[in-house]
Design a protein around this motif. Structure first.
Motif, PDB file in Angstrom:
ATOM      1  N   ALA A 180      41.290  41.694  33.840  1.00  0.00           N
ATOM      2  CA  ALA A 180      42.406  40.815  34.184  1.00  0.00           C
ATOM      3  C   ALA A 180      43.694  41.303  33.520  1.00  0.00           C
ATOM      4  CB  ALA A 180      42.097  39.386  33.766  1.00  0.00           C
ATOM      5  N   ALA A 181      43.625  41.680  32.259  1.00  0.00           N
ATOM      6  CA  ALA A 181      44.809  42.167  31.555  1.00  0.00           C
ATOM      7  C   ALA A 181      45.312  43.480  32.156  1.00  0.00           C
ATOM      8  CB  ALA A 181      44.498  42.341  30.073  1.00  0.00           C
ATOM      9  N   HIS A 224      32.318  38.240  29.668  1.00  0.00           N
ATOM     10  CA  HIS A 224      33.606  37.588  29.435  1.00  0.00           C
ATOM     11  C   HIS A 224      34.631  38.581  28.897  1.00  0.00           C
ATOM     12  CE1 HIS A 224      31.818  33.257  29.143  1.00  0.00           C
ATOM     13  NE2 HIS A 224      31.645  33.820  30.327  1.00  0.00           N
ATOM     14  N   ARG A 225      34.201  39.439  27.981  1.00  0.00           N
ATOM     15  CA  ARG A 225      35.105  40.432  27.399  1.00  0.00           C
ATOM     16  C   ARG A 225      35.601  41.398  28.472  1.00  0.00           C
ATOM     17  NH1 ARG A 225      34.372  45.406  25.891  1.00  0.00           N
ATOM     18  NH2 ARG A 225      32.112  45.309  26.034  1.00  0.00           N
ATOM     19  N   ARG A 261      35.695  40.882  31.720  1.00  0.00           N
ATOM     20  CA  ARG A 261      36.548  40.146  32.654  1.00  0.00           C
ATOM     21  C   ARG A 261      37.966  40.053  32.118  1.00  0.00           C
ATOM     22  NH1 ARG A 261      35.139  34.173  32.955  1.00  0.00           N
ATOM     23  NH2 ARG A 261      36.228  34.310  30.973  1.00  0.00           N
ATOM     24  N   GLU A 262      38.103  39.747  30.835  1.00  0.00           N
ATOM     25  CA  GLU A 262      39.437  39.654  30.234  1.00  0.00           C
ATOM     26  C   GLU A 262      40.150  41.003  30.236  1.00  0.00           C
ATOM     27  OE1 GLU A 262      41.404  37.119  29.126  1.00  0.00           O
ATOM     28  OE2 GLU A 262      39.900  35.865  30.096  1.00  0.00           O
ATOM     29  N   MET A 263      39.412  42.082  29.962  1.00  0.00           N
ATOM     30  CA  MET A 263      40.017  43.419  29.975  1.00  0.00           C
ATOM     31  C   MET A 263      40.517  43.778  31.374  1.00  0.00           C
ATOM     32  SD  MET A 263      37.406  45.504  27.430  1.00  0.00           S
ATOM     33  CE  MET A 263      37.699  47.004  28.297  1.00  0.00           C
ATOM     34  N   PHE A 301      46.686  40.040  35.361  1.00  0.00           N
ATOM     35  CA  PHE A 301      46.107  38.778  35.830  1.00  0.00           C
ATOM     36  C   PHE A 301      46.424  38.493  37.302  1.00  0.00           C
ATOM     37  CE2 PHE A 301      46.305  38.684  31.284  1.00  0.00           C
ATOM     38  CZ  PHE A 301      45.087  38.159  30.913  1.00  0.00           C
TER      39      PHE A 301
END
Length: 76
Positions: free
Chosen positions: A18-19, A11-12, A14-16, A23
């Motif tokens: 995407a940012a 999850h971490r 994936r967020e990195m 996104f």
């Protein structure tokens, strides 16, 4: 509540990612394709995967008890 560290890491990351690409799913996908192409022949294609040797299936039976479908369920 228990948190799976592997799931948390996925999850971490994936967020990195995407940012990093604001996104934008198209940009993320293009980056994945570039990185995949850079790996070349290090990836295994599902079409080139070898079948297991015949010995690996020896002694295994399909189904239970060797009954045929007509024996397993009586006709109504």
């Amino acid at each position: 509540m228990w948190e799976d560290p592997i799931v948390a890491e996925v999850h971490r990351i994936r967020e990195m990612l995407a940012a990093r690409f604001n996104f934008d799913i198209d940009a993320i996908f293009a980056d994945m394709q570039r990185r995949q192409a850079a790996l070349g022949d290090r990836l295994v294609s599902p079409r080139t995967r070898a079948e297991p040797p015949a010995e690996a299936n020896r002694g295994r039976h399909s189904g239970s008890g060797g009954s045929t479908p007509s024996e397993a369920a009586p006709a109504a």
